[in-house]
Design a protein around this motif. Structure first.
Motif, mmCIF file in Angstrom:
data_model
loop_
_atom_site.group_PDB
_atom_site.id
_atom_site.type_symbol
_atom_site.label_atom_id
_atom_site.label_comp_id
_atom_site.label_asym_id
_atom_site.label_seq_id
_atom_site.Cartn_x
_atom_site.Cartn_y
_atom_site.Cartn_z
ATOM 1 N N LEU A 12 2.204 11.606 6.003
ATOM 2 C CA LEU A 12 3.477 11.937 5.367
ATOM 3 C C LEU A 12 3.558 11.343 3.967
ATOM 4 O O LEU A 12 4.092 11.966 3.035
ATOM 5 N N ALA A 13 3.018 10.134 3.822
ATOM 6 C CA ALA A 13 2.988 9.491 2.503
ATOM 7 C C ALA A 13 2.127 10.290 1.536
ATOM 8 O O ALA A 13 2.448 10.403 0.348
ATOM 9 N N ILE A 14 1.016 10.852 2.031
ATOM 10 C CA ILE A 14 0.167 11.692 1.179
ATOM 11 C C ILE A 14 0.942 12.922 0.707
ATOM 12 O O ILE A 14 0.835 13.337 -0.458
ATOM 13 N N GLY A 15 1.737 13.518 1.601
ATOM 14 C CA GLY A 15 2.561 14.666 1.214
ATOM 15 C C GLY A 15 3.581 14.298 0.149
ATOM 16 O O GLY A 15 3.763 15.030 -0.839
ATOM 17 N N CYS A 66 -1.489 1.798 0.549
ATOM 18 C CA CYS A 66 -1.362 2.358 1.899
ATOM 19 C C CYS A 66 -2.723 2.804 2.435
ATOM 20 O O CYS A 66 -3.050 2.582 3.608
ATOM 21 N N PHE A 67 -3.537 3.409 1.576
ATOM 22 C CA PHE A 67 -4.868 3.881 1.951
ATOM 23 C C PHE A 67 -5.765 2.725 2.382
ATOM 24 O O PHE A 67 -6.452 2.787 3.415
ATOM 25 N N MET A 68 -5.750 1.644 1.619
ATOM 26 C CA MET A 68 -6.594 0.495 1.935
ATOM 27 C C MET A 68 -6.115 -0.214 3.189
ATOM 28 O O MET A 68 -6.928 -0.734 3.964
ATOM 29 N N ALA A 266 4.928 -2.086 9.345
ATOM 30 C CA ALA A 266 6.081 -2.342 8.483
ATOM 31 C C ALA A 266 5.761 -2.020 7.032
ATOM 32 O O ALA A 266 6.589 -1.456 6.310
ATOM 33 N N VAL A 267 4.551 -2.376 6.582
ATOM 34 C CA VAL A 267 4.145 -2.089 5.204
ATOM 35 C C VAL A 267 4.096 -0.586 4.966
ATOM 36 O O VAL A 267 4.611 -0.078 3.964
ATOM 37 N N ILE A 268 3.460 0.150 5.880
ATOM 38 C CA ILE A 268 3.327 1.600 5.710
ATOM 39 C C ILE A 268 4.697 2.269 5.740
ATOM 40 O O ILE A 268 4.978 3.183 4.950
ATOM 41 N N PHE A 269 5.583 1.827 6.624
ATOM 42 C CA PHE A 269 6.927 2.393 6.684
ATOM 43 C C PHE A 269 7.680 2.129 5.385
ATOM 44 O O PHE A 269 8.341 3.017 4.839
#
Length: 318
Positions: A12-15, A66-68, A266-269
């Protein structure tokens, strides 16, 4: 279950990243093409282009972090690479906020109607000094973020894995206080441009109220070009304020997530929510700017014409 949620949020973050890059790249491209064509650039276009560039960089840094975290979580245990990401994330974050504040201030000085000598002095000179103001924002952001990021302990990122490595528990306890104080300082710094933007918003409301009252007294109605300009500026400023509040809360979640369980989730959210601000605000700016809106409609019409042409050719071949 946690891995599934992480993967879903990551895609979703990529979108969101793709949408944000598309909107901000469109703003920068249209203004740069107009700059090359006319051999000069308007002050508002310079601000919008600077804002778009800073947000493109911000989106890239957030997605890289986020990717790493998802694919290379062990990098968080090295410290050095993540310190670089921390610096550029905070730098582009501050630049984006300062440039958006400059846009709000520009709208205020160009549209509002006050008769205070200081306001009139700034109103007449805002176009001459806007480039220097933007440069000052860059210098100030680097000056604040560089020493603050250097103070972050290189071993702190190991705390992300502390729940799996018990021998790092004491080190984490020692470093958390320093990390928390540094992040608190960097977050509080962003309240200054937010306060300036909020002040511009209330002064624009006051200016609009006084303008409508004068129009009513003169019996000419309450809708004219100045009123429309006030309304458009207020829409742009209020959208920034609301999105900034959501972004600020998500930024706090992402930067303070090392003190709560399920750190990676939590970081990704937090980063997923953070991506909404630079992604969605760009389209609000496009709709609120006449030149950008016309260019977007032209591009949309061209795309629709191409699709209709291809569909007609396919139908003809059948």
């Amino acid at each position: 279950m946690t891995d599934t949620v992480q993967t879903t949020l990551f895609f979703l973050a990529i979108g969101e990243f793709s949408v944000g890059i598309l909107g901000n790249a469109f703003i920068g491209l249209v203004n740069c093409m107009d700059w090359v064509k006319k051999r000069k650039i308007a002050s508002v276009d310079l601000i919008l282009t600077s804002l778009a560039i800073s947000r493109i960089c911000l989106l890239c840094v957030i997605l890289l972090d986020c990717f790493m975290l998802v694919l290379y979580p062990d990098v968080y245990a090295t410290g050095k690479q993540m310190r670089i990401i921390d610096f550029f994330w905070t730098l582009t974050n501050h630049l984006s906020i300062w440039f958006a504040t400059c846009l709000s201030m520009y709208y205020f000085f160009k549209i509002a109607n006050f008769f205070h000598p200081l306001f009139l002095w700034m109103k007449w000179r805002i176009d001459r000094v806007i480039s220097w103001i933007l440069l000052g924002c860059v210098v100030l952001s680097v000056f604040i973020n560089l020493p603050a990021t250097e103070n972050l302990n290189a071993d702190f990122r190991r705390c992300v894995k502390a729940k799996r490595k018990t021998n790092l528990t004491w080190s984490c306890r020692v470093n958390k206080a320093q990390y928390a104080s540094t992040k608190l300082f960097l977050n509080l710094v962003t309240l200054l441009p937010f306060s300036v933007c909020l002040m511009s918003f209330f002064l624009l409301i006051l200016s609009l109220r006084r303008h409508i009252r004068r129009m009513q007294l003169s019996a000419t109605g309450c809708r004219d070009s100045s009123t429309e300009a006030h309304v458009r500026a207020l829409k742009a400023v209020i959208s920034f304020l609301l999105l900034f509040i959501a972004y600020y809360l998500s930024f706090l979640i992402a930067t303070s997530s090392y003190f709560i369980p399920e750190t990676e989730l939590a970081v990704i959210f937090g980063e997923f929510i953070a991506l909404m601000y630079p992604s969605s605000h760009s389209f609000i700016l496009i709709l609120g700017n006449n030149k950008l809106r016309r260019a977007s409609l032209k591009v949309l019409w061209t795309v629709m014409s191409i699709l209709k042409g291809r569909k007609f050719q396919q139908h003809k071949q059948i």
